[in-house]
Design a protein around this motif. Structure first.
Motif, PDB file in Angstrom:
ATOM      1  N   HIS A 204       3.105  -3.962   4.954  1.00  0.00           N
ATOM      2  CA  HIS A 204       1.678  -3.669   4.795  1.00  0.00           C
ATOM      3  C   HIS A 204       1.365  -2.187   5.001  1.00  0.00           C
ATOM      4  O   HIS A 204       0.206  -1.789   4.970  1.00  0.00           O
ATOM      5  CB  HIS A 204       0.869  -4.525   5.770  1.00  0.00           C
ATOM      6  N   VAL A 205       2.382  -1.390   5.214  1.00  0.00           N
ATOM      7  CA  VAL A 205       2.227   0.029   5.515  1.00  0.00           C
ATOM      8  C   VAL A 205       2.560   0.851   4.277  1.00  0.00           C
ATOM      9  O   VAL A 205       3.508   0.539   3.557  1.00  0.00           O
ATOM     10  CB  VAL A 205       3.153   0.415   6.700  1.00  0.00           C
ATOM     11  N   SER A 206       1.765   1.884   4.033  1.00  0.00           N
ATOM     12  CA  SER A 206       2.021   2.813   2.924  1.00  0.00           C
ATOM     13  C   SER A 206       2.655   4.112   3.400  1.00  0.00           C
ATOM     14  O   SER A 206       3.378   4.763   2.653  1.00  0.00           O
ATOM     15  CB  SER A 206       0.710   3.148   2.208  1.00  0.00           C
ATOM     16  N   TYR A 207       2.349   4.509   4.653  1.00  0.00           N
ATOM     17  CA  TYR A 207       2.794   5.791   5.190  1.00  0.00           C
ATOM     18  C   TYR A 207       3.426   5.591   6.562  1.00  0.00           C
ATOM     19  O   TYR A 207       2.963   4.773   7.349  1.00  0.00           O
ATOM     20  CB  TYR A 207       1.605   6.751   5.383  1.00  0.00           C
ATOM     21  N   VAL A 208       4.452   6.371   6.837  1.00  0.00           N
ATOM     22  CA  VAL A 208       5.032   6.435   8.174  1.00  0.00           C
ATOM     23  C   VAL A 208       4.999   7.897   8.593  1.00  0.00           C
ATOM     24  O   VAL A 208       5.544   8.762   7.900  1.00  0.00           O
ATOM     25  CB  VAL A 208       6.476   5.892   8.204  1.00  0.00           C
TER      26      VAL A 208
ATOM     27  N   GLY B  49      -7.843  -3.449  -0.355  1.00  0.00           N
ATOM     28  CA  GLY B  49      -7.589  -2.118  -0.885  1.00  0.00           C
ATOM     29  C   GLY B  49      -7.255  -1.052   0.141  1.00  0.00           C
ATOM     30  O   GLY B  49      -7.035   0.104  -0.227  1.00  0.00           O
ATOM     31  N   PHE B  50      -7.223  -1.396   1.424  1.00  0.00           N
ATOM     32  CA  PHE B  50      -6.918  -0.407   2.453  1.00  0.00           C
ATOM     33  C   PHE B  50      -5.427  -0.098   2.493  1.00  0.00           C
ATOM     34  O   PHE B  50      -4.594  -0.927   2.147  1.00  0.00           O
ATOM     35  CB  PHE B  50      -7.370  -0.890   3.838  1.00  0.00           C
ATOM     36  N   HIS B  51      -5.128   1.113   2.945  1.00  0.00           N
ATOM     37  CA  HIS B  51      -3.753   1.543   3.180  1.00  0.00           C
ATOM     38  C   HIS B  51      -3.598   1.824   4.662  1.00  0.00           C
ATOM     39  O   HIS B  51      -4.550   2.206   5.338  1.00  0.00           O
ATOM     40  CB  HIS B  51      -3.428   2.795   2.362  1.00  0.00           C
ATOM     41  N   PHE B  52      -2.360   1.655   5.147  1.00  0.00           N
ATOM     42  CA  PHE B  52      -2.065   1.858   6.564  1.00  0.00           C
ATOM     43  C   PHE B  52      -0.967   2.889   6.743  1.00  0.00           C
ATOM     44  O   PHE B  52      -0.095   3.049   5.888  1.00  0.00           O
ATOM     45  CB  PHE B  52      -1.601   0.535   7.203  1.00  0.00           C
ATOM     46  N   ALA B  53      -1.018   3.554   7.899  1.00  0.00           N
ATOM     47  CA  ALA B  53       0.033   4.477   8.320  1.00  0.00           C
ATOM     48  C   ALA B  53       0.450   4.093   9.733  1.00  0.00           C
ATOM     49  O   ALA B  53      -0.390   3.718  10.553  1.00  0.00           O
ATOM     50  CB  ALA B  53      -0.483   5.915   8.308  1.00  0.00           C
ATOM     51  N   LEU B  54       1.747   4.183  10.011  1.00  0.00           N
ATOM     52  CA  LEU B  54       2.249   4.058  11.377  1.00  0.00           C
ATOM     53  C   LEU B  54       2.344   5.464  11.940  1.00  0.00           C
ATOM     54  O   LEU B  54       2.871   6.370  11.282  1.00  0.00           O
ATOM     55  CB  LEU B  54       3.627   3.399  11.409  1.00  0.00           C
ATOM     56  N   ASP B  55       1.878   5.652  13.158  1.00  0.00           N
ATOM     57  CA  ASP B  55       1.793   6.974  13.764  1.00  0.00           C
ATOM     58  C   ASP B  55       2.906   7.203  14.786  1.00  0.00           C
ATOM     59  O   ASP B  55       3.316   6.272  15.486  1.00  0.00           O
ATOM     60  CB  ASP B  55       0.426   7.112  14.451  1.00  0.00           C
ATOM     61  N   ASP B  56       3.368   8.439  14.875  1.00  0.00           N
ATOM     62  CA  ASP B  56       4.308   8.897  15.909  1.00  0.00           C
ATOM     63  C   ASP B  56       5.603   8.092  15.964  1.00  0.00           C
ATOM     64  O   ASP B  56       6.075   7.721  17.036  1.00  0.00           O
ATOM     65  CB  ASP B  56       3.646   8.901  17.288  1.00  0.00           C
ATOM     66  N   ILE B  57       6.210   7.857  14.829  1.00  0.00           N
ATOM     67  CA  ILE B  57       7.461   7.113  14.764  1.00  0.00           C
ATOM     68  C   ILE B  57       8.632   8.080  14.956  1.00  0.00           C
ATOM     69  O   ILE B  57       8.697   9.128  14.309  1.00  0.00           O
ATOM     70  CB  ILE B  57       7.588   6.364  13.414  1.00  0.00           C
ATOM     71  N   THR B  58       9.537   7.725  15.852  1.00  0.00           N
ATOM     72  CA  THR B  58      10.750   8.522  16.049  1.00  0.00           C
ATOM     73  C   THR B  58      12.003   7.701  15.759  1.00  0.00           C
ATOM     74  O   THR B  58      13.097   8.252  15.677  1.00  0.00           O
ATOM     75  CB  THR B  58      10.828   9.080  17.486  1.00  0.00           C
ATOM     76  N   ALA B  59      11.835   6.383  15.625  1.00  0.00           N
ATOM     77  CA  ALA B  59      12.941   5.487  15.280  1.00  0.00           C
ATOM     78  C   ALA B  59      12.346   4.204  14.719  1.00  0.00           C
ATOM     79  O   ALA B  59      11.224   3.826  15.079  1.00  0.00           O
ATOM     80  CB  ALA B  59      13.790   5.176  16.514  1.00  0.00           C
ATOM     81  N   LEU B  60      13.082   3.566  13.852  1.00  0.00           N
ATOM     82  CA  LEU B  60      12.647   2.283  13.311  1.00  0.00           C
ATOM     83  C   LEU B  60      13.090   1.204  14.289  1.00  0.00           C
ATOM     84  O   LEU B  60      14.279   0.970  14.475  1.00  0.00           O
ATOM     85  CB  LEU B  60      13.262   2.062  11.934  1.00  0.00           C
ATOM     86  N   GLU B  61      12.118   0.581  14.942  1.00  0.00           N
ATOM     87  CA  GLU B  61      12.390  -0.422  15.967  1.00  0.00           C
ATOM     88  C   GLU B  61      12.225  -1.820  15.380  1.00  0.00           C
ATOM     89  O   GLU B  61      11.501  -2.002  14.393  1.00  0.00           O
ATOM     90  CB  GLU B  61      11.412  -0.236  17.137  1.00  0.00           C
ATOM     91  N   PRO B  62      12.864  -2.825  15.976  1.00  0.00           N
ATOM     92  CA  PRO B  62      12.745  -4.200  15.468  1.00  0.00           C
ATOM     93  C   PRO B  62      11.297  -4.693  15.352  1.00  0.00           C
ATOM     94  O   PRO B  62      10.958  -5.391  14.399  1.00  0.00           O
ATOM     95  CB  PRO B  62      13.530  -5.026  16.494  1.00  0.00           C
ATOM     96  N   HIS B  63      10.424  -4.285  16.284  1.00  0.00           N
ATOM     97  CA  HIS B  63       9.040  -4.755  16.222  1.00  0.00           C
ATOM     98  C   HIS B  63       8.257  -4.159  15.052  1.00  0.00           C
ATOM     99  O   HIS B  63       7.207  -4.667  14.686  1.00  0.00           O
ATOM    100  CB  HIS B  63       8.312  -4.510  17.558  1.00  0.00           C
ATOM    101  N   HIS B  64       8.761  -3.106  14.430  1.00  0.00           N
ATOM    102  CA  HIS B  64       8.103  -2.516  13.263  1.00  0.00           C
ATOM    103  C   HIS B  64       8.297  -3.354  12.004  1.00  0.00           C
ATOM    104  O   HIS B  64       7.505  -3.280  11.073  1.00  0.00           O
ATOM    105  CB  HIS B  64       8.637  -1.106  12.980  1.00  0.00           C
ATOM    106  N   ARG B  65       9.359  -4.140  11.938  1.00  0.00           N
ATOM    107  CA  ARG B  65       9.727  -4.869  10.712  1.00  0.00           C
ATOM    108  C   ARG B  65       8.587  -5.712  10.154  1.00  0.00           C
ATOM    109  O   ARG B  65       8.367  -5.745   8.949  1.00  0.00           O
ATOM    110  CB  ARG B  65      10.950  -5.753  10.961  1.00  0.00           C
ATOM    111  N   ALA B  66       7.842  -6.412  11.006  1.00  0.00           N
ATOM    112  CA  ALA B  66       6.792  -7.325  10.534  1.00  0.00           C
ATOM    113  C   ALA B  66       5.636  -6.591   9.860  1.00  0.00           C
ATOM    114  O   ALA B  66       4.999  -7.122   8.952  1.00  0.00           O
ATOM    115  CB  ALA B  66       6.270  -8.176  11.692  1.00  0.00           C
ATOM    116  N   ILE B  67       5.363  -5.371  10.289  1.00  0.00           N
ATOM    117  CA  ILE B  67       4.196  -4.641   9.770  1.00  0.00           C
ATOM    118  C   ILE B  67       4.561  -3.787   8.552  1.00  0.00           C
ATOM    119  O   ILE B  67       3.697  -3.445   7.739  1.00  0.00           O
ATOM    120  CB  ILE B  67       3.543  -3.780  10.887  1.00  0.00           C
ATOM    121  N   LEU B  68       5.832  -3.442   8.374  1.00  0.00           N
ATOM    122  CA  LEU B  68       6.229  -2.519   7.309  1.00  0.00           C
ATOM    123  C   LEU B  68       5.806  -2.943   5.908  1.00  0.00           C
ATOM    124  O   LEU B  68       5.439  -2.074   5.107  1.00  0.00           O
ATOM    125  CB  LEU B  68       7.736  -2.253   7.362  1.00  0.00           C
TER     126      LEU B  68
END
Length: 176
Positions: free
Chosen positions: A136-140, A115-134
């Motif tokens: 599972h993320v609710s907020y950017v 039931g947990f939600h996740f946010a990615l912090d301090d994003i300035t560009a969508l990088e290839p390494h972000h793809r795997a986690i997206l």
């Protein structure tokens, strides 16, 4: 008494919607009257935020019915601290320096199932390494300070099909 060794300050930075209404708070621990935490790690600071918010202040008093965003690194996701957090009230915010590994993605998947939600912090560009986690993320959280308007718009277009909630941080003007 702020000079006492047990004195602390719990920062409650509001997260606002487009209308300027508070929809959540980022919870930050401060060990004194300066706007900084004097701790050796993010882990230690987050443990203090949780301990103070739960035991001394009461989470409902701290959040006032809103969601709370807490800074987390990879090691904290697998510690007992997560077990005491109410997933309906807390968003686990993955700090910008967290390395996105297969183990981290698996841990986030498990915690999402709880039931947990996740946010990615301090994003300035969508990088290839972000793809795997997206998935599972609710907020950017997009750090708009210093970003050209066209870069902000491009990032928003890239993230829109993923049905994520975008939060702008370090907003200085109404136009931003």
């Amino acid at each position: 008494d702020s000079d006492s060794p047990t004195a602390f300050f719990l920062g409650r930075q509001p997260i606002l919607d487009r209308k300027g209404e508070t929809v959540a708070y980022e919870l930050l621990f401060r060990s004194g009257e300066t706007n900084a935490a004097a701790f050796s790690s993010h882990h230690e600071a987050t443990v203090h935020v949780v301990a103070r918010a739960f035991s001394e202040l009461g989470l409902q008093n701290v959040l006032g019915g809103q969601m709370g965003f807490l800074n987390f690194d990879a090691s904290m996701l697998s510690c007992e601290l997560v077990d005491v957090l109410p997933p309906e009230l807390i968003v686990l915010e993955l700090l910008e320096h967290v390395e996105i590994t297969e183990a981290l993605v698996d841990c986030c998947r498990t915690l999402r199932e709880r039931g947990f939600h996740f946010a990615l912090d301090d994003i300035t560009a969508l990088e290839p390494h972000h793809r795997a986690i997206l998935p599972h993320v609710s907020y950017v959280k997009v750090e708009v300070l210093g970003m050209p308007d066209d870069s902000i718009a491009k990032l928003a277009r890239q993230l829109k099909p993923l049905a994520l909630k975008l939060l702008a941080e370090k907003v200085e003007t109404v136009e931003q």
